[in-house]
Design an enzyme around this catalytic site. Structure first.
Site, PDB file in Angstrom:
ATOM      1  N   VAL A  70       7.500 -23.344   9.112  1.00 56.72           N
ATOM      2  CA  VAL A  70       7.135 -23.373   7.691  1.00 56.72           C
ATOM      3  C   VAL A  70       8.029 -22.508   6.826  1.00 56.72           C
ATOM      4  O   VAL A  70       7.991 -22.616   5.596  1.00 56.72           O
ATOM      5  CB  VAL A  70       5.660 -22.965   7.474  1.00 56.72           C
ATOM      6  CG1 VAL A  70       4.721 -23.947   8.132  1.00 56.72           C
ATOM      7  CG2 VAL A  70       5.404 -21.539   7.929  1.00 56.72           C
ATOM      8  N   SER A 148      -7.213 -15.337   1.818  1.00 64.50           N
ATOM      9  CA  SER A 148      -7.932 -14.332   2.596  1.00 64.50           C
ATOM     10  C   SER A 148      -8.818 -13.538   1.650  1.00 64.50           C
ATOM     11  O   SER A 148      -8.504 -13.410   0.457  1.00 64.50           O
ATOM     12  CB  SER A 148      -6.961 -13.380   3.293  1.00 64.50           C
ATOM     13  OG  SER A 148      -7.635 -12.263   3.842  1.00 64.50           O
ATOM     14  N   TYR A 161      -0.204  -7.804   3.432  1.00 61.69           N
ATOM     15  CA  TYR A 161      -0.964  -9.041   3.633  1.00 61.69           C
ATOM     16  C   TYR A 161      -1.665  -9.446   2.348  1.00 61.69           C
ATOM     17  O   TYR A 161      -1.614 -10.620   1.933  1.00 61.69           O
ATOM     18  CB  TYR A 161      -1.968  -8.807   4.755  1.00 61.69           C
ATOM     19  CG  TYR A 161      -2.767 -10.006   5.178  1.00 61.69           C
ATOM     20  CD1 TYR A 161      -2.152 -11.083   5.829  1.00 61.69           C
ATOM     21  CD2 TYR A 161      -4.141 -10.072   4.967  1.00 61.69           C
ATOM     22  CE1 TYR A 161      -2.894 -12.177   6.234  1.00 61.69           C
ATOM     23  CE2 TYR A 161      -4.884 -11.157   5.378  1.00 61.69           C
ATOM     24  CZ  TYR A 161      -4.253 -12.211   6.020  1.00 61.69           C
ATOM     25  OH  TYR A 161      -4.980 -13.298   6.427  1.00 61.69           O
ATOM     26  N   ALA A 162      -2.312  -8.485   1.690  1.00 62.37           N
ATOM     27  CA  ALA A 162      -3.053  -8.767   0.465  1.00 62.37           C
ATOM     28  C   ALA A 162      -2.149  -9.321  -0.627  1.00 62.37           C
ATOM     29  O   ALA A 162      -2.534 -10.234  -1.371  1.00 62.37           O
ATOM     30  CB  ALA A 162      -3.753  -7.502  -0.020  1.00 62.37           C
ATOM     31  N   ALA A 163      -0.955  -8.783  -0.738  1.00 63.17           N
ATOM     32  CA  ALA A 163      -0.028  -9.251  -1.776  1.00 63.17           C
ATOM     33  C   ALA A 163       0.325 -10.721  -1.588  1.00 63.17           C
ATOM     34  O   ALA A 163       0.350 -11.493  -2.556  1.00 63.17           O
ATOM     35  CB  ALA A 163       1.240  -8.391  -1.753  1.00 63.17           C
ATOM     36  N   LYS A 165      -1.413 -13.019   0.075  1.00 60.36           N
ATOM     37  CA  LYS A 165      -2.587 -13.877  -0.069  1.00 60.36           C
ATOM     38  C   LYS A 165      -3.054 -13.954  -1.522  1.00 60.36           C
ATOM     39  O   LYS A 165      -3.519 -15.009  -1.976  1.00 60.36           O
ATOM     40  CB  LYS A 165      -3.711 -13.379   0.832  1.00 60.36           C
ATOM     41  CG  LYS A 165      -3.399 -13.521   2.322  1.00 60.36           C
ATOM     42  CD  LYS A 165      -3.112 -14.959   2.711  1.00 60.36           C
ATOM     43  CE  LYS A 165      -2.925 -15.121   4.200  1.00 60.36           C
ATOM     44  NZ  LYS A 165      -2.702 -16.526   4.610  1.00 60.36           N
TER      45      LYS A 165
END
Length: 271
Positions: A70, A148, A161-163, A165
């Site tokens: 991907v 998420s 990760y938060a950025a 998502k």
């Protein structure tokens, strides 16, 4: 297993990350709901071969595995186009492939940022924007992206990760408002802990839910045309707390940060 509305019946779907976890369960559930064809995209050739053969035995002529990455725009575009060419229409694109990142800030490198952005964000962008022209031309289609709960509210030790998502969630919501008048539907599912290979060699957290429970809820909400899908109920409660009782949320978030800080100090992992 036919849905009450027949929403998945005789439809063509393209799903990335489909050799494991939520995407694999989505593949199987689409087939159980009498989808016409499901294209399974994944970079893990061994897992993809094994799982596609297993599903193909139960649903002959309906499973189409494609080894793809991907993070490669051209590969994603070919994957989407192959699905659209199969029966002359493309009903669902589910951009699920991604990577989890829970790590102390001092361990974060630009390479970690690049990997997370390439998989969690660019991979979703490539799938979404490869599908949009096809779906606009045909006048229908449903694009489903993996977000998420960490993209909806701040979770300590998950800034990277938060950025990624959060960007996926905002993009998906924006596209819904823009393109719904042309017959396109967008959804982004935002789970808390689900027992999938995203945890690697670690035992999933005690509060995690099964992948079958997660996907059942996601598909039910997709059928309702829900845009932001938060699961399970504990995550929905936590999200409500963040929006409506911020001071209480702040206390819990700081407690979580302290727990994870101590776990990293004593065990080398966040739980």
């Amino acid at each position: 297993m036919r849905s009450m509305s027949g929403y998945y019946e005789n439809k063509v779907a393209a799903i990335t990350g489909a050799a494991s976890g939520i995407a694999l369960e989505m593949t199987e559930q689409f087939l159980k709901r009498e989808a016409r064809a499901v294209f399974m995209g994944d970079f893990n050739e061994e897992n993809l071969s094994r799982e596609s053969q297993r599903l193909g035995r139960n649903y002959p002529g309906k499973v189409f595995p494609v080894v793809m990455d991907v993070t490669k725009r051209e590969q994603v575009a070919r994957f989407i186009e192959s699905a659209a060419d199969h029966a002359g229409h493309l009903d669902f694109v589910c951009n699920v492939a991604g990577v989890g990142v829970t790590i102390p800030t001092e361990r974060v490198t630009l390479e970690i940022w690049d990997k997370a952005i390439n998989l969690n964000l660019k991979g979703v962008i490539y799938g979404t924007y490869s599908a949009i022209p096809i779906m606009r031309e045909q006048g229908f289609g449903h694009i489903v992206n993996a977000g998420s709960i960490a993209g909806l509210l701040p979770i300590p030790y998950q800034a990277v990760y938060a950025a990624t998502k959060a960007a996926v969630i905002s993009m998906t919501e924006s596209l819904q408002y823009e393109l719904e008048v042309e017959g396109l539907q967008f959804s982004v599912f935002c789970p808390a802990n689900v027992r999938t290979p995203i945890f690697g060699d670690m035992t999933p957290p005690a509060d995690s839910i099964g992948v079958d429970e997660a996907v059942l809820y996601i598909l039910q909400e997709m059928e309702k045309k829900s845009v932001v899908i938060v699961l399970p109920q504990s995550a929905r409660d936590f999200y409500t707390l963040y929006r409506e009782r911020k001071e209480e949320f702040d206390k819990l978030a700081r407690q979580l940060a302290a727990e994870r800080r101590e776990n990293y100090r004593t065990k080398g992992t966040y739980y």
